[in-house]
Structures are given as C-alpha cells and as structure tokens.
Design a protein around this motif. Structure first.
Motif, PDB file in Angstrom:
ATOM      1  N   LEU A  50      76.388  20.470  11.657  1.00 12.72           N
ATOM      2  CA  LEU A  50      76.843  19.079  11.748  1.00 12.72           C
ATOM      3  C   LEU A  50      77.937  18.794  10.726  1.00 12.72           C
ATOM      4  N   ILE A  51      77.782  19.336   9.513  1.00  9.89           N
ATOM      5  CA  ILE A  51      78.812  19.153   8.480  1.00  9.89           C
ATOM      6  C   ILE A  51      80.113  19.804   8.919  1.00  9.89           C
ATOM      7  N   TRP A  52      80.024  21.032   9.459  1.00  7.94           N
ATOM      8  CA  TRP A  52      81.242  21.734   9.898  1.00  7.94           C
ATOM      9  C   TRP A  52      81.952  20.953  11.004  1.00  7.94           C
ATOM     10  N   VAL A  53      81.211  20.446  11.966  1.00 11.53           N
ATOM     11  CA  VAL A  53      81.838  19.704  13.069  1.00 11.53           C
ATOM     12  C   VAL A  53      82.454  18.396  12.559  1.00 11.53           C
ATOM     13  N   TRP A  54      81.728  17.696  11.687  1.00 10.15           N
ATOM     14  CA  TRP A  54      82.243  16.441  11.138  1.00 10.15           C
ATOM     15  C   TRP A  54      83.516  16.676  10.320  1.00 10.15           C
ATOM     16  N   MET A  55      83.505  17.697   9.460  1.00 10.31           N
ATOM     17  CA  MET A  55      84.675  17.970   8.632  1.00 10.31           C
ATOM     18  C   MET A  55      85.838  18.516   9.463  1.00 10.31           C
ATOM     19  N   PHE A  56      85.522  19.207  10.551  1.00  8.56           N
ATOM     20  CA  PHE A  56      86.556  19.634  11.492  1.00  8.56           C
ATOM     21  C   PHE A  56      87.260  18.411  12.079  1.00  8.56           C
ATOM     22  N   PHE A  57      86.473  17.407  12.461  1.00  6.29           N
ATOM     23  CA  PHE A  57      87.043  16.181  13.016  1.00  6.29           C
ATOM     24  C   PHE A  57      87.865  15.433  11.970  1.00  6.29           C
ATOM     25  N   CYS A  58      87.375  15.395  10.719  1.00  6.89           N
ATOM     26  CA  CYS A  58      88.121  14.737   9.647  1.00  6.89           C
ATOM     27  C   CYS A  58      89.446  15.450   9.388  1.00  6.89           C
ATOM     28  N   THR A  59      89.449  16.773   9.492  1.00 10.83           N
ATOM     29  CA  THR A  59      90.694  17.528   9.360  1.00 10.83           C
ATOM     30  C   THR A  59      91.679  17.119  10.445  1.00 10.83           C
ATOM     31  N   ALA A  60      91.163  16.978  11.668  1.00 11.98           N
ATOM     32  CA  ALA A  60      92.030  16.559  12.785  1.00 11.98           C
ATOM     33  C   ALA A  60      92.569  15.150  12.569  1.00 11.98           C
ATOM     34  N   LEU A  61      91.761  14.283  11.959  1.00 14.80           N
ATOM     35  CA  LEU A  61      92.151  12.885  11.766  1.00 14.80           C
ATOM     36  C   LEU A  61      93.183  12.696  10.655  1.00 14.80           C
ATOM     37  N   TYR A  62      93.063  13.483   9.583  1.00 16.92           N
ATOM     38  CA  TYR A  62      93.806  13.134   8.373  1.00 16.92           C
ATOM     39  C   TYR A  62      94.785  14.194   7.850  1.00 16.92           C
ATOM     40  N   PHE A  63      94.677  15.439   8.309  1.00 17.47           N
ATOM     41  CA  PHE A  63      95.445  16.491   7.658  1.00 17.47           C
ATOM     42  C   PHE A  63      96.244  17.332   8.661  1.00 17.47           C
ATOM     43  N   HIS A  64      97.298  17.956   8.169  1.00 13.75           N
ATOM     44  CA  HIS A  64      98.108  18.929   8.900  1.00 13.75           C
ATOM     45  C   HIS A  64      98.839  18.304  10.099  1.00 13.75           C
ATOM     46  N   ASP A  65      99.845  19.029  10.553  1.00 10.77           N
ATOM     47  CA  ASP A  65     100.547  18.681  11.791  1.00 10.77           C
ATOM     48  C   ASP A  65      99.729  19.163  12.984  1.00 10.77           C
ATOM     49  N   PHE A  66     100.035  18.605  14.147  1.00  9.38           N
ATOM     50  CA  PHE A  66      99.290  18.971  15.353  1.00  9.38           C
ATOM     51  C   PHE A  66      99.354  20.472  15.631  1.00  9.38           C
ATOM     52  N   SER A  67     100.567  21.052  15.550  1.00 12.96           N
ATOM     53  CA  SER A  67     100.712  22.478  15.870  1.00 12.96           C
ATOM     54  C   SER A  67      99.920  23.344  14.903  1.00 12.96           C
ATOM     55  N   GLN A  68      99.836  22.942  13.635  1.00 12.87           N
ATOM     56  CA  GLN A  68      99.081  23.714  12.642  1.00 12.87           C
ATOM     57  C   GLN A  68      97.587  23.683  12.933  1.00 12.87           C
ATOM     58  N   LYS A  69      97.092  22.519  13.346  1.00 18.74           N
ATOM     59  CA  LYS A  69      95.667  22.398  13.685  1.00 18.74           C
ATOM     60  C   LYS A  69      95.354  23.098  14.998  1.00 18.74           C
ATOM     61  N   LEU A  70      96.245  22.969  15.965  1.00 18.87           N
ATOM     62  CA  LEU A  70      96.037  23.637  17.247  1.00 18.87           C
ATOM     63  C   LEU A  70      95.981  25.151  17.064  1.00 18.87           C
ATOM     64  N   PHE A  71      96.914  25.696  16.300  1.00 17.52           N
ATOM     65  CA  PHE A  71      96.951  27.139  16.071  1.00 17.52           C
ATOM     66  C   PHE A  71      95.684  27.594  15.353  1.00 17.52           C
ATOM     67  N   GLY A  72      95.280  26.867  14.311  1.00 11.45           N
ATOM     68  CA  GLY A  72      94.072  27.232  13.582  1.00 11.45           C
ATOM     69  C   GLY A  72      92.832  27.198  14.461  1.00 11.45           C
ATOM     70  N   THR A  73      92.717  26.155  15.280  1.00 11.00           N
ATOM     71  CA  THR A  73      91.564  26.033  16.176  1.00 11.00           C
ATOM     72  C   THR A  73      91.542  27.152  17.206  1.00 11.00           C
ATOM     73  N   LEU A  74      92.691  27.476  17.776  1.00 16.01           N
ATOM     74  CA  LEU A  74      92.759  28.538  18.778  1.00 16.01           C
ATOM     75  C   LEU A  74      92.422  29.905  18.181  1.00 16.01           C
ATOM     76  N   VAL A  75      92.819  30.122  16.929  1.00 10.73           N
ATOM     77  CA  VAL A  75      92.455  31.382  16.269  1.00 10.73           C
ATOM     78  C   VAL A  75      90.942  31.447  16.077  1.00 10.73           C
ATOM     79  N   GLY A  76      90.325  30.330  15.672  1.00 12.81           N
ATOM     80  CA  GLY A  76      88.874  30.296  15.522  1.00 12.81           C
ATOM     81  C   GLY A  76      88.154  30.539  16.834  1.00 12.81           C
ATOM     82  N   LEU A  77      88.614  29.899  17.897  1.00 10.31           N
ATOM     83  CA  LEU A  77      88.024  30.104  19.220  1.00 10.31           C
ATOM     84  C   LEU A  77      88.216  31.543  19.693  1.00 10.31           C
ATOM     85  N   SER A  78      89.384  32.113  19.419  1.00 10.44           N
ATOM     86  CA  SER A  78      89.669  33.490  19.832  1.00 10.44           C
ATOM     87  C   SER A  78      88.780  34.479  19.077  1.00 10.44           C
TER      88      SER A  78
END
Length: 243
Positions: free
Chosen positions: A181-209
């Motif tokens: 729950l902490i990981w999912v919540w902090m993941f959402f906070c990262t999406a809300l407040y930090f980094h550019d869209f492309s940086q978050k998209l790339f990071g998320t896709l690497v994690g999913l991959s």
C-alpha cells in the motif's frame, strides 16, 4: 489483485501525470521530498522489500516443499531482483549523465561548459539537467508487483495446525500488504508531484518490463528460480504445515 495491479499502476501514473500537467492540486506535505514516507521507506524501498520477502519466501516455500534446495532456489528470486534494481538504477544514472548539461542556475540559461558530468557540475556549484528517468516509478512498480506475485503462495498454504507458524506467516503477510500500500501510494504521489511525464512513463515501463520478463517469462522456464507454488496439485487439499 495480481491481474489488475500492472494496469492499475499504469493508470495511476497517467492520471497523476495529467493532474500535475493541469496544475489542479496545490503543494502539500507529500509534494516535499522530505516527507517521512519518502525518507524512511521509498529511499530504502528495495531493502524493505528484500528483508520482508526473505523470511516470507523461505518459510512458505519450505513449508510446501520440505526441500531446502527448492527453498533456496525460490529465494534466489531476491538475488535476481537485486540485480534488476542495481542494473536499472545504474543505467538511469548513466543516461542522465550522458544526456545532461551543466548550468549556472536553475533557470538553465547559462552553461557551465567546463563541467562534463553531473558530479563535476554539483561540485562546481552548478545545476545538472538531463533526462532523469524516474527511479521511484521504476522501483515502486517492480517492488509492488514482486510482493503481490510472491504472496500468491498463500492460496495453497495452510498453517492453521501450527499456531506459531500461523502467527509468523500472518504477521509477514500483514507487513507485506502494508508495504505494498505504501509503494502504490508513493508511486501515485510521484506521478502527482515529481518528474516530467516522459521520465515517469519510461520508469514505469521499465518496472513493468522487469516484472513481466521475470514472472511472466523467465520464471516459467526450468532453468530459473521458478514461480511460487500456486496450485494444490500435490494434494486434493491445501498442504498443511503442522510439522
């Protein structure tokens, strides 16, 4: 949960990034990098995941297989995870170093051409700007999915005849669920407040991959750490860990 979590994380990243782009949310405690969850959990995300999964995987897999070698084989998933974490985060740092430039101020208007690396730039009082792939988006995605995959073993595990073991497994389950729950919540906070869209998209896709490449591809092979037991094929009922 295992089926929808990858899509849920991708949706949270897209939704949070949209809210950030539209500037609909004011700054809050969670928008500060000094918030307690970021300092004491996210910055140590792999350590928390590793040290809680280690006893959980060892106990549950030994309980089901009664085989030390099989248990050690499954524990090696944590070594694989450690390699994934190290290689990906190191690669992200190299990409930021390779694509960046040093500036004299946060306005990014005047170059410090004599500083050719992020370390030299910061030592010289400059500001480094490169393609900063979101390590948080990557690691929180991978850790959350790994925990959920490993907890699937509880579908075929029965510890009710051993009260002490039952208490230990339940405590680890609660701790891992809370951590997810902490990981999912902090993941959402990262999406809300930090980094550019492309940086978050790339990071998320690497994690999913990384998750898909291990749990949905490599771990299906015989020469791998294997998946956690997820069916009761050894017996008609859940194996009972009473000894």
């Amino acid at each position: 949960m295992r089926r929808w979590l990858p899509w849920g994380l991708l949706g949270l990243m897209l939704g949070g990034s949209l809210l950030k782009a539209l500037a609909l949310l004011p700054d809050s405690y969670m928008s500060s990098k000094r918030n307690l969850l970021n300092i004491y959990f996210v910055k140590l995300a792999w350590a928390w995941t590793f040290w809680l999964l280690l006893p959980f995987i060892a106990i549950t897999n030994y309980c089901l297989s009664r085989n030390v070698l099989e248990m050690l084989r499954r524990i090696s998933t944590l070594l694989v995870g450690t390699m994934v974490w190290y290689v990906c985060t190191s690669l992200f740092l190299h990409i930021e170093d390779f694509t960046g430039s040093c500036y004299k101020s946060p306005a990014l208007d005047v170059l410090f051409q004599e500083h050719l690396s992020k370390w030299q730039c910061r030592q010289g009082g400059g500001f480094w700007h490169g393609f900063d792939i979101s390590g948080h988006s990557f690691l929180l995605t991978y850790c959350a999915l790994m925990i959920v995959e490993e907890m699937a073993v509880l579908h075929v595990l029965n510890t009710e005849r051993s009260p002490r073991l039952h208490a230990v497994v339940n405590a680890l389950f609660v701790a891992l669920s809370f951590l997810t729950l902490i990981w999912v919540w902090m993941f959402f906070c990262t999406a809300l407040y930090f980094h550019d869209f492309s940086q978050k998209l790339f990071g998320t896709l690497v994690g999913l991959s990384a998750w898909y490449g291990t749990y949905r591809f490599w771990y299906l092979k015989s020469f791998s750490p294997g998946l956690p037991p997820q069916n009761a094929s050894l017996s008609s009922k859940k194996p009972n860990c009473s000894r």
